[in-house]
Design an enzyme around this catalytic site. Sequence first.
Site, PDB file in Angstrom:
ATOM      1  N   GLU A   1      -4.746   4.265  -5.037  1.00  0.00           N
ATOM      2  CA  GLU A   1      -4.591   4.626  -3.626  1.00  0.00           C
ATOM      3  C   GLU A   1      -3.634   5.792  -3.420  1.00  0.00           C
ATOM      4  O   GLU A   1      -3.751   6.511  -2.424  1.00  0.00           O
ATOM      5  CB  GLU A   1      -4.125   3.401  -2.827  1.00  0.00           C
TER       6      GLU A   1
ATOM      7  N   ASP B   1      -6.991   0.324  -5.998  1.00  0.00           N
ATOM      8  CA  ASP B   1      -5.627   0.391  -6.534  1.00  0.00           C
ATOM      9  C   ASP B   1      -5.239   1.826  -6.902  1.00  0.00           C
ATOM     10  O   ASP B   1      -4.072   2.110  -7.159  1.00  0.00           O
ATOM     11  CB  ASP B   1      -5.517  -0.530  -7.761  1.00  0.00           C
TER      12      ASP B   1
ATOM     13  N   ASP C   1       6.759   1.509  -4.892  1.00  0.00           N
ATOM     14  CA  ASP C   1       5.653   2.463  -4.919  1.00  0.00           C
ATOM     15  C   ASP C   1       5.793   3.521  -3.819  1.00  0.00           C
ATOM     16  O   ASP C   1       4.917   4.359  -3.640  1.00  0.00           O
ATOM     17  CB  ASP C   1       4.326   1.696  -4.775  1.00  0.00           C
TER      18      ASP C   1
ATOM     19  N   LYS D   1       4.638  10.305  -2.256  1.00  0.00           N
ATOM     20  CA  LYS D   1       3.807   9.100  -2.115  1.00  0.00           C
ATOM     21  C   LYS D   1       4.694   7.996  -1.556  1.00  0.00           C
ATOM     22  O   LYS D   1       5.767   7.723  -2.095  1.00  0.00           O
ATOM     23  CB  LYS D   1       3.232   8.674  -3.474  1.00  0.00           C
TER      24      LYS D   1
ATOM     25  N   LYS E   1      -4.005  -6.388  -7.821  1.00  0.00           N
ATOM     26  CA  LYS E   1      -3.239  -6.390  -9.068  1.00  0.00           C
ATOM     27  C   LYS E   1      -2.971  -7.822  -9.519  1.00  0.00           C
ATOM     28  O   LYS E   1      -2.945  -8.731  -8.692  1.00  0.00           O
ATOM     29  CB  LYS E   1      -1.872  -5.721  -8.835  1.00  0.00           C
TER      30      LYS E   1
ATOM     31  N   ARG F   1      -3.306   8.645  -4.860  1.00  0.00           N
ATOM     32  CA  ARG F   1      -3.975   9.958  -4.835  1.00  0.00           C
ATOM     33  C   ARG F   1      -4.705  10.186  -3.518  1.00  0.00           C
ATOM     34  O   ARG F   1      -4.897  11.321  -3.101  1.00  0.00           O
ATOM     35  CB  ARG F   1      -4.897  10.076  -6.059  1.00  0.00           C
TER      36      ARG F   1
ATOM     37  N   ASP G   1       2.270  -2.004  -2.820  1.00  0.00           N
ATOM     38  CA  ASP G   1       0.948  -1.777  -3.416  1.00  0.00           C
ATOM     39  C   ASP G   1       0.448  -3.060  -4.067  1.00  0.00           C
ATOM     40  O   ASP G   1       0.808  -3.375  -5.205  1.00  0.00           O
ATOM     41  CB  ASP G   1       1.035  -0.642  -4.458  1.00  0.00           C
TER      42      ASP G   1
HETATM   43  N1  BES Z   1       1.362   2.223  -7.982  1.00  0.00           N
HETATM   44  C1  BES Z   1       0.465   2.183  -9.074  1.00  0.00           C
HETATM   45  C2  BES Z   1       1.027   2.837 -10.343  1.00  0.00           C
HETATM   46  C3  BES Z   1       2.220   2.182 -10.956  1.00  0.00           C
HETATM   47  C4  BES Z   1       2.058   1.324 -12.015  1.00  0.00           C
HETATM   48  C5  BES Z   1       3.476   2.506 -10.546  1.00  0.00           C
HETATM   49  C6  BES Z   1       3.154   0.759 -12.608  1.00  0.00           C
HETATM   50  C7  BES Z   1       4.579   1.936 -11.137  1.00  0.00           C
HETATM   51  C8  BES Z   1       4.410   1.069 -12.176  1.00  0.00           C
HETATM   52  C9  BES Z   1      -0.831   2.907  -8.728  1.00  0.00           C
HETATM   53  O1  BES Z   1      -1.190   2.882  -7.403  1.00  0.00           O
HETATM   54  C10 BES Z   1      -1.906   2.247  -9.503  1.00  0.00           C
HETATM   55  O2  BES Z   1      -2.111   1.089  -9.326  1.00  0.00           O
HETATM   56  N2  BES Z   1      -2.556   2.992 -10.380  1.00  0.00           N
HETATM   57  C11 BES Z   1      -3.573   2.462 -11.188  1.00  0.00           C
HETATM   58  C12 BES Z   1      -4.659   3.493 -11.269  1.00  0.00           C
HETATM   59  C13 BES Z   1      -5.935   2.998 -11.860  1.00  0.00           C
HETATM   60  C14 BES Z   1      -6.571   1.964 -10.953  1.00  0.00           C
HETATM   61  C15 BES Z   1      -6.844   4.176 -12.070  1.00  0.00           C
HETATM   62  C16 BES Z   1      -2.996   2.198 -12.572  1.00  0.00           C
HETATM   63  O3  BES Z   1      -2.127   2.936 -13.023  1.00  0.00           O
HETATM   64  O4  BES Z   1      -3.387   1.194 -13.175  1.00  0.00           O
HETATM   65 ZN    ZN Z   2      -2.268   1.160  -6.823  1.00  0.00          ZN
HETATM   66 ZN    ZN Z   3       0.399   2.744  -6.035  1.00  0.00          ZN
END
Ligand code: BES
Ligand code: ZN
Ligand code: ZN
Length: 495
Positions: A341, A339, A280, A257, A269, A343, A262
């Site tokens: 993204e 967010d 990220d 990834k 966020k 996946r 992000d």
């Molecule tokens: N890049 C983030 C995940 C992340 C969070 C990485 C904290 C490092 C530290 C990912 O893209 C994301 O935002 N995931 C969301 C998914 C949710 C919207 C289902 C999350 O984990 O909140």
């Molecule tokens: Zn994200």
């Molecule tokens: Zn992300």
Amino acid sequence: MKVSVEANENILGTLVLPLWEGSEAVAEGSEGGMHRELKHQIENILQAGDFKAKVGTTMTLAGTEGGKALLIGLGKVEDADSQSMRECGAKVVSARGKIHGHNLSVRFHDIDDAHMAAFVEGMLLRDYAYDQYKSKDDEDDSDKVLEVRVTCEEKGVEALRNATTLSQAITTGVHLARDLGNAPPNDLYPMEFARQAMEFGEDHSNVYVKVINYDEARTLGMGGLVGVGMGSYRKPCMVIFEINGDKQGPAPCIVGKGITFDTGGISIKPSPSMDEMKYDMHGSATTFGLMQALVASGHKEKVVAVTCMAENMPSSNAQRPGDVIKTYSGKTVEVLNTDAEGRLVLADGLWYAGTHLNPSYIIDLATLTGAVVVALGHEATGLWSNDDELLENIKAAGEYCGEIAWPMPLFKAFEKEVKDSKIADVRNLGAGRWGGSNTAAAFLKQFVPEVDGQQIPWAHMDIAGTAWGAKTNKLVKTGATGIHVRTLHHLITGL
Ligand code: BES
Ligand code: ZN
Ligand code: ZN
């Protein structure tokens, strides 16, 4: 850091003495070039019990007649393992501020080969600073260790020399991954990552790098990558690496990834710590670092990789919650949260890997969810797999390297959650708040192709909690960790 390994060499600069807790053997075998007065001083301290050699503790000494020493406690010999030895080696480097010297002489005595090798590895790994953006007004690099002379008993020299050479090669990959993870997102964007990868390909005759740019991705129907990346002026791309591509047959395949920043997109966020979302792309950073490590260690077999690069931004051209995209696999996805993204870009990367690169197995690496940090903290990477043997091999490789990857479930119930879209084949969110890292893994599984009716062996590693420095990570002072370059190098090469 320059490291040489010799038997009973004279001291150069500061003497570093690794000592076992409760061991009588003091500065024996360490006279070479040491000021007698300093030697007495060390002996007196140890005899008086003023330095107990508890694991990770240090004491610095300056001889009145000259010479400096750093004592480093290794703890009890029966409690030592590779990771504690790595951490002790790292401690020497982090304590260098107290030493103020460019040269160290590490004198091992009564320590077995594997433990000495791990100690040196820890020194190499910890000797890293991301200072490219600091303006320097002079040539002051006083807190850098420049040269390390390692001395041990004659019988251990050859093994330690070989292990050190290998560690140095692998460390170039770890440090490249860290450089990429630390790079600011205004300078490291998808096509800049691609440019650096192409340059890497040009520099090595056994490396081939191919870039699928934005227009090509659109033409190919990579709706996941395009959907995530289209909101940014800095367009997305997919970068494919092939090492020793002239070798025939299936090869290990890594998918990373690579979200260079992000923001969350339209599902934006909160601002606190948003700056950290530059890491990220650490899945891709690890992938690139691994390629570097494999080349540096002289790996001769074929290895392939795909990095999915995009910047997730809100804009008038960004994808929206509610959009339905068609991925490269042909499956449609209802985007319920922009967010989630990672996946989406991985869906296209996994499908490309499985259908174009003839993988023996696929491992994806992704800072995928905050939920994995809730589950495992910063102590372990979450590990999911459709293949028990692959899972066990990755877990064992992680343990060997002190980079723990911990098994997590792929229950059918999680797959049901992501298949439950009213208007598309799948949705990019689970049903509720819980188990978010598991539903993310279940989503990815939908995009692993089958060969002869059987899904390709695949594992997913969620590195959201392990790719960024934490207090408990003693091998990293701060920032990107370069996690799993070593694990995957060991898994692939056996070295
Ligand atoms: N890049 C983030 C995940 C992340 C969070 C990485 C904290 C490092 C530290 C990912 O893209 C994301 O935002 N995931 C969301 C998914 C949710 C919207 C289902 C999350 O984990 O909140
Ligand atoms: Zn994200
Ligand atoms: Zn992300």
